[in-house]
Design a protein around this motif. Structure first.
Motif, PDB file in Angstrom:
ATOM      1  N   UNK A   1      -3.973   7.050  -8.305  1.00  0.00           N
ATOM      2  CA  UNK A   1      -3.811   6.098  -7.196  1.00  0.00           C
ATOM      3  C   UNK A   1      -4.820   4.956  -7.334  1.00  0.00           C
ATOM      4  N   UNK A   2      -4.437   3.772  -6.914  1.00  0.00           N
ATOM      5  CA  UNK A   2      -5.363   2.631  -7.015  1.00  0.00           C
ATOM      6  C   UNK A   2      -6.144   2.525  -5.715  1.00  0.00           C
ATOM      7  N   UNK A   3      -7.476   2.575  -5.830  1.00  0.00           N
ATOM      8  CA  UNK A   3      -8.323   2.613  -4.629  1.00  0.00           C
ATOM      9  C   UNK A   3      -9.117   1.332  -4.437  1.00  0.00           C
ATOM     10  N   UNK A   4      -8.972   0.388  -5.343  1.00  0.00           N
ATOM     11  CA  UNK A   4      -9.725  -0.859  -5.237  1.00  0.00           C
ATOM     12  C   UNK A   4     -10.003  -1.386  -6.630  1.00  0.00           C
ATOM     13  N   UNK A   5     -10.960  -2.314  -6.739  1.00  0.00           N
ATOM     14  CA  UNK A   5     -11.256  -2.883  -8.052  1.00  0.00           C
ATOM     15  C   UNK A   5     -12.614  -3.556  -8.039  1.00  0.00           C
TER      16      UNK A   5
END
Ligand code: FAD
Length: 418
Positions: free
Chosen positions: A169-173
């Motif tokens: 899952x993408x949680x930020x960058x």
């Protein structure tokens, strides 16, 4: 002196049928000897010659290239520039390089299409967010720019990413807005032209096949175009480092591996920056022609071939699909490989050798394109003044002996993991 480029000149040539453009560098015969010989006409060798002449006021310089200028990794990479490093040995150097990129086109009067379109490193776990926050702080402490993006901020930029992938899952960058891309071969051409204009002899089809060393001092190099004498020899041959330094009887803490790159068919604008997958090895940007430019891991075996193998292609494609399911039907148009000079800790070497007058620049792994300006500047500094440039002081051979490795990834002495 060659022609200076300007908007006025472009208009004048457009009105007169473009008949006034001349070749941008000469094709000289090698002289019997030089003050400086730079072996390797890639980005680093050409930048070194350029800064030796322009910054350090040196003359009688030759660049010897076994093929044609820009035929190596400088013309094969995926064009990403950034300074998002963590460690003290690295971050000031790469930030110095990014600052040089920012003024480069004006400096050498050549359009290298420096495009600071921003780079984001995606975050997939809480631990990774902690690690990237630490990195962002280190970057800011060294004067670089860094921002932490929330999941929603990433979503507003690229809504088509797979945010809810069950495994990743993408949680930020982590974002570096000043990162971006540069037209890679134009960098080689710009430095070549700038060096030639300052009297540097750029000698192509001239392979160094041996070194003449007497009493611990280098006298010159044997080449396919005859012997050429030199007071100082700087080697900057990237993937061929071990082979060339073997001519001086030296073994390096470097292995050569293939790194592949890929370009898809042209698509409508999809991604305006550079993006890296944080849970595998995949990164992507979109070229001005619309092709997705992407790459991943090195091939895990040692090789000098400029082409790669299918398992890595599959691995890169899997990374791309985990992140961007929308590209599933996109066709791949081109793929190629370059030979990477993988050092044991993933960081480069810019240093003297035990042979007087012989200097080495290499171990760039798969990140040396962004380093091109600073590498050239620091290597020229070392050659001209015989002392390391302050930002490249850590890039010494003996760091492996002294236990002062610059292990940015914390992967140990395993080149194919860096
Ligand atoms: C697929 C790929 C993707 C990459 N992506 C990125 C990226 O996005 N960002 C980034 O920062 N870096 C990237 N890199 C890494 C980067 O391209 C290299 O680290 C860098 O270009 C190496 O320095 P160079 O330009 O001087 O090398 P090269 O261009 O390879 O120059 C070395 C030159 O030495 C010459 N040579 C070799 N042997 C001899 C000899 N005996 N005599 C004379 N000449 C010789 C070669 O012909 C060659 O032209 C990538 C590399 C590849 C292959």
């Amino acid at each position: 002196m060659g022609v200076r480029y300007s908007g006025f000149r472009v208009i004048a040539e457009a009105l007169t049928g473009h008949k006034g453009w001349k070749p941008v560098w000469r094709d000289p015969e090698p002289k019997p000897d030089y003050d400086y010989i730079i072996v390797g006409g890639g980005g680093h060798g050409l930048a070194t010659a350029y800064y030796l002449a322009r910054q350090f006021g040196q003359s009688r310089i030759a660049v010897l290239e076994k093929g044609y200028l820009g035929g190596g990794n400088v013309g094969r990479n995926t064009t990403i520039i950034r300074s998002n490093y963590l460690l003290d040995g690295n971050e000031p150097f790469y930030e110095f390089s990014l600052k040089l990129w920012e003024g480069l086109e004006q400096d050498f009067n050549y359009n290298a299409m420096v495009s600071q379109r921003g780079i984001i490193n995606l975050i997939h776990t809480d631990a990774q967010r902690d690690a990237f926050t630490r990195r962002a702080n280190a970057m800011i402490l060294h004067g670089a720019d860094a921002e932490m993006l929330s999941r929603e901020q990433v979503r507003s930029m690229y809504p088509w990413l797979n945010f809810d992938n069950a495994r990743f899952p993408i949680k930020g960058a982590l974002m570096q807005p000043r990162g971006g891309t540069v037209r890679h071969d134009a960098v080689a051409w710009g430095y070549a032209r700038g060096a030639d204009m300052r009297g540097v002899d750029l000698i192509q089809n001239c392979e160094v096949t041996g070194m003449r060393i007497d009493n611990g001092r280098i006298l010159g190099v044997e080449t396919t175009r005859g012997y050429i004498g030199a007071k100082k020899v700087g080697v900057a041959v990237a993937g061929s480092s071990s082979r060339v330094m073997a001519h001086a009887g030296l073994r390096l803490p470097i292995e050569s591996h293939v790194l592949q790159a890929f370009v898809s068919e042209g698509l409508k604008p999809l991604i305006d920056g550079v993006m890296t997958f944080g849970a595998g090895h995949f990164y992507v940007s979109q070229s001005d022609k619309g092709g997705l430019v992407f790459g991943g891991d090195i091939d895990g075996y040692n090789s000098y071939a400029q082409r790669g193998n299918l398992p890595v292609i599959e691995d890169v494609a899997e990374g791309g699909m985990a992140l961007m399911p929308a590209i599933g039907r996109v066709r791949l148009l081109r793929a190629w490989g370059g030979i990477m000079d993988m050092s044991m800790d993933g960081s480069p070497i810019i240093d003297r050798t035990g042979i007087e007058g012989l200097y080495f620049n290499g171990g760039w792994c798969y990140g040396g394109f962004k380093a091109t300006p600073a590498s050239g500047w620091c290597f020229a500094h070392l050659l001209a003044r015989d002392e390391p440039h302050p930002t490249a002081r850590a890039y010494r051979f003996d760091r492996f002996l002294r236990g002062l490795m610059i292990d940015e990834k914390g992967q140990g002495a395993t080149p194919n993991l860096h």
